[in-house]
Scaffold this motif. Structure first.
Motif, short mmCIF file in Angstrom:
data_model
loop_
_atom_site.label_atom_id
_atom_site.label_comp_id
_atom_site.label_asym_id
_atom_site.label_seq_id
_atom_site.Cartn_x
_atom_site.Cartn_y
_atom_site.Cartn_z
N GLN A 1 55.94 53.58 23.77
CA GLN A 1 54.61 53.28 23.24
C GLN A 1 54.58 51.85 22.71
N ALA A 2 53.48 51.16 22.98
CA ALA A 2 53.31 49.79 22.51
C ALA A 2 51.95 49.65 21.83
N THR A 3 51.91 48.76 20.85
CA THR A 3 50.64 48.46 20.18
C THR A 3 50.22 47.04 20.57
N GLU A 4 49.07 46.92 21.17
CA GLU A 4 48.60 45.60 21.63
C GLU A 4 47.08 45.62 21.76
N ASP A 5 46.53 44.43 21.86
CA ASP A 5 45.08 44.34 22.08
C ASP A 5 44.76 44.79 23.50
N MET A 6 43.65 45.53 23.62
CA MET A 6 43.25 46.07 24.93
C MET A 6 41.85 45.56 25.26
N LYS A 7 41.72 44.96 26.40
CA LYS A 7 40.44 44.38 26.80
C LYS A 7 39.76 45.30 27.82
N ALA A 8 38.55 45.72 27.45
CA ALA A 8 37.76 46.59 28.33
C ALA A 8 36.64 45.77 28.96
N GLY A 9 36.77 45.52 30.24
CA GLY A 9 35.75 44.72 30.94
C GLY A 9 34.49 45.52 31.22
N LEU A 10 33.37 44.83 31.22
CA LEU A 10 32.09 45.48 31.55
C LEU A 10 31.99 45.69 33.06
N PRO A 11 31.14 46.62 33.50
CA PRO A 11 30.98 46.90 34.94
C PRO A 11 30.13 45.83 35.64
N THR A 12 30.69 44.66 35.84
CA THR A 12 29.95 43.52 36.43
C THR A 12 29.41 43.90 37.81
N ALA A 13 28.14 43.53 38.03
CA ALA A 13 27.51 43.88 39.31
C ALA A 13 26.55 42.77 39.73
N LEU A 14 26.40 42.62 41.04
CA LEU A 14 25.44 41.69 41.64
C LEU A 14 24.25 42.50 42.15
#
Length: 696
Positions: A339-352
């Motif tokens: 187990q690791a503790t770190e920042d997690m980046k959740a990207g938005l559902p980018t769409a064209l």
């Protein structure tokens, strides 16, 4: 957890992806502030003075793993094993979302730009690349003690919930009458509510029903697995107390869009004020074709101090171990766990998004829309599925109706319906399909309330195209150039002042409201004068008499109008006294008789003299000499006097007969010009004579 986490995730994540919101409604030109969701440029040059969204919600769930008929789904005795139809493949997917548009509003800043402020709460789950063919049989194979191999490979599942507070600015970029372009930008502050994901890497499972022999010589199944499971999550959920705290997560997002409109009938939507300033109608759609292009959900939310669990599942366990798994602690005892503790980046559902809207006629439109995901399947990635929609609609200010027909990636054709009635909007992109298809693989629904404040057409009581507030005569129709007032008729001649060239002097219509003048001063008005620029008599319709032959005798007095003559001869050329005429005169003159030795004319000479007068009248401009002659009998002086008196006697007769004295000259020659010998009687008779000759 009743089953192994791996198996549980595989069983859940067996479906396919699409996550569109407010299907059909966002194609409406009257969707107002809601339209910033699909393209932030939409709010510029909109049909609203302002638009306030109170609340709106859209929910969507779809997959390509399982299909269920509507009647079976609502049945009280629905049984998954018998009523559900599985569509298994080596690449099954799923997605679902809930999109809540909270209090939001838009308003215009000047004539060319608009601003919107919006709030939004969203939750999103996706799963990609699950081997549904293997996963469906896993539990059944274990329960029935049948050998089974699952070659799952890589798979991805993620879920994310967040809130948005956004500011949109949209501006007209080009307005060249027929061609119109606008652009918009939304900046969004993001607040994360929660994020979790599961990723499998090179996962395989091999179940051997008789894999292990127990001490009593009986056998038990074994479950051999390889690969890695990664489970990441925001660490703000307390398993013991079931208390949830909002995580330390925030971020920023951007939406960018452009809209082009082709307006071939632009002039039909232009109102010109009394001051000549042109204003484009705000309450009307002006395009024949509209094209939109936007890129939405650029950005991410950063979750501070998240937990990332890694399970290396390279191990073999028995079926008893598998059946006794209750929670993640049991998994940690069976597999290698870190187990690791770190920042997690959740990207938005980018769409064209690409949108084409065609105004077929009046209130009827046909819209084509496509949404293309700009993200590939991966670890903690939210992605929309590609979708193509064709939506015919009826659209008016207070009511619109939509009938979207959509083709979704992995999920086939869906037919829906929706409407907007004043403040209410409601619909579904799959409504008709839900009740007509034998297998439902997904469904959506949306509804909302708002307070729309539309632009109204400027009041124009007299219908002259000039708004009342700019019309000098709001209750009487009139042209723009007269300040919206009807043209008057100052001089009362029935020719309006704008067309009357003499507005203060009455005149006939055919002379543009001016009285007829007499340009040439010949007392004949120009409308009756056939030669208005040349003076002429009434009897010749105001034209001067012509002189065709240029002899200064006008044609009406000219007896020879086509032949140059003299005034004295009434325009005809003067006759010429020829030698024959001269001879004739002298032949007559020889017959003039006098009393012997005297100058008295005998009566028998009168007819001869009358004939001579007639001949002289034929040549009115010719002058003649009357010459008296005698023979040689008598003295020369006597003969001279006698010849002069006789010439004068003839001259007086001719004058009395009407011949002008100015044309005649009397001369006596006596015996000086004999024409024969005086020696004989016959010769002397010839010498006694009067001659009338043409004066040289």
């Amino acid at each position: 957890m009743k089953k192994v986490l791996l198996v549980g995730i595989m069983l859940i994540a067996s479906i396919s992806a699409k996550a569109q919101s407010y299907i059909g409604y966002l194609t409406d030109n009257y969707s107002g502030v809601n339209s910033v969701i699909s393209n932030p440029a939409n709010i510029a040059d909109s049909r609203f003075k302002t638009d306030i969204n109170l609340v709106g919600a859209s929910a969507f769930l779809a997959n390509d793993y399982i299909g269920v008929g509507f009647s079976e789904l609502v049945s009280s005795d629905f049984d998954y094993d018998t009523d559900a139809n599985l569509m298994l493949s080596s690449n099954n997917n799923f997605s679902g979302n809930v999109d809540i548009l909270g209090p939001s509003f838009m308003f215009n800043v000047g004539r060319t730009s608009s601003i919107a402020v919006f709030t939004r709460a969203r939750s999103f789950v996706t799963g990609n690349e699950f081997n549904g063919e293997s996963l469906d049989d896993l539990d059944d194979s274990i329960d029935e003690s049948q050998d089974f191999i699952v070659n799952e490979g890589d798979f991805f599942a993620s879920g994310h919930g967040w809130a948005e507070a956004g500011l949109t600015y949209a501006q007209e970029l080009m307005n060249k009458e027929e061609h119109f372009l606008k652009g918009g930008l939304s900046l969004k502050y993001l607040k994360g509510f929660g994020n979790a994901y599961v990723t499998g890497r090179n996962v395989t499972i091999d179940y051997d029903a008789d894999g292990a022999t127990l001490p009593d010589s009986s056998t038990i199944g074994t479950l051999e697995s390889t690969g890695d499971l990664i489970y990441g999550r925001a660490d703000d959920y307390d398993d013991d107390n079931y208390e949830y705290e909002v995580p330390n997560a925030k971020g920023f997002g951007v939406d960018l869009g452009f809209v082009y409109e082709w307006r071939p009938n632009y002039e039909d939507y232009v109102v010109t004020g009394a001051d000549g300033e042109k204003t484009v109608m705000k309450d009307k759609n002006k395009y024949k074709l509209k094209l939109g292009l936007s890129l939405t959900d650029i950005g991410s939310v950063n979750y501070k101090g998240s937990l990332i669990d890694n399970y290396n599942i390279n191990n073999t366990i028995t079926q008893d171990d598998y059946d006794n798994i209750e929670d993640s602690d049991d998994l940690q005892n069976l597999y290698t766990f870190t187990q690791a503790t770190e920042d997690m980046k959740a990207g938005l559902p980018t769409a064209l998004h690409f949108n084409a809207d065609w105004n077929i006629k009046s209130n009827f439109y046909l819209n084509f829309n496509t949404d293309l995901s700009m993200r590939s399947a991966g670890e903690n990635v939210l992605r929309t599925a590609n979708v193509f929609s064709l939506t015919p609609r009826f659209e008016s200010k207070w009511f619109s109706f939509y009938l979207p027909v959509s083709s979704y990636q992995y999920n086939g054709l869906q037919i829906g319906a929706g409407l907007r009635a004043g403040p209410l909007y409601i619909g579904s992109g799959s409504l008709i399909s839900t009740f007509t298809k034998n297998e439902i693989q997904g469904a959506d629904v949306y509804a909302g309330l708002k307070i729309p404040v539309y632009y109204g057409r400027p009041k124009d009581s007299d219908g002259d195209g000039i708004p009342n507030k700019e019309d000098g005569c709001p209750k009487k129709a009139g042209p723009i150039e007269n300040n919206g007032c009807p043209w008057g008729d100052t001089d009362g001649d029935s020719v309006m002042d704008n067309e009357d060239k003499c507005p203060e002097e009455a005149g006939p219509v055919e002379n543009n409201g001016c009285p007829w003048g007499d340009t040439d001063g010949d007392t004949i008005l120009d409308n009756e004068d056939q030669c208005p620029d040349e003076a002429g008599p009434v009897e010749n319709n105001g034209c001067p008499w012509a002189d065709s032959d240029g002899d200064s005798v006008i044609d009406k007095d000219d007896e020879c109008p086509n032949e140059m003559g003299t005034v004295a001869n009434n325009g005809c050329p003067e006759p010429v006294v020829t030698a024959e005429v001269q001879k004739s005169l002298n032949e007559y003159a020889k017959t003039i008789l006098f009393t012997t030795g005297k100058s008295t004319l005998k009566d028998e000479s009168t007819p001869v003299l009358v004939d001579i007068i007639g001949i002289l009248n034929e040549y009115p401009n010719a002058n003649f000499t009357i010459e008296g002659h005698t023979d040689s009998i008598g003295s020369e002086a006597t003969n001279q006097k006698l010849s002069e008196k006789r010439a004068q006697a003839v001259l007086q007769f001719l004058i009395t007969g009407g011949i002008s004295p100015s044309r005649l000259t009397a001369i006596g020659y006596g015996e000086s010009k004999p024409i024969a010998t005086n020696m004989y009687k016959d010769g002397r008779q010839k010498n006694r004579r009067v001659e009338i000759n043409l004066a040289q």
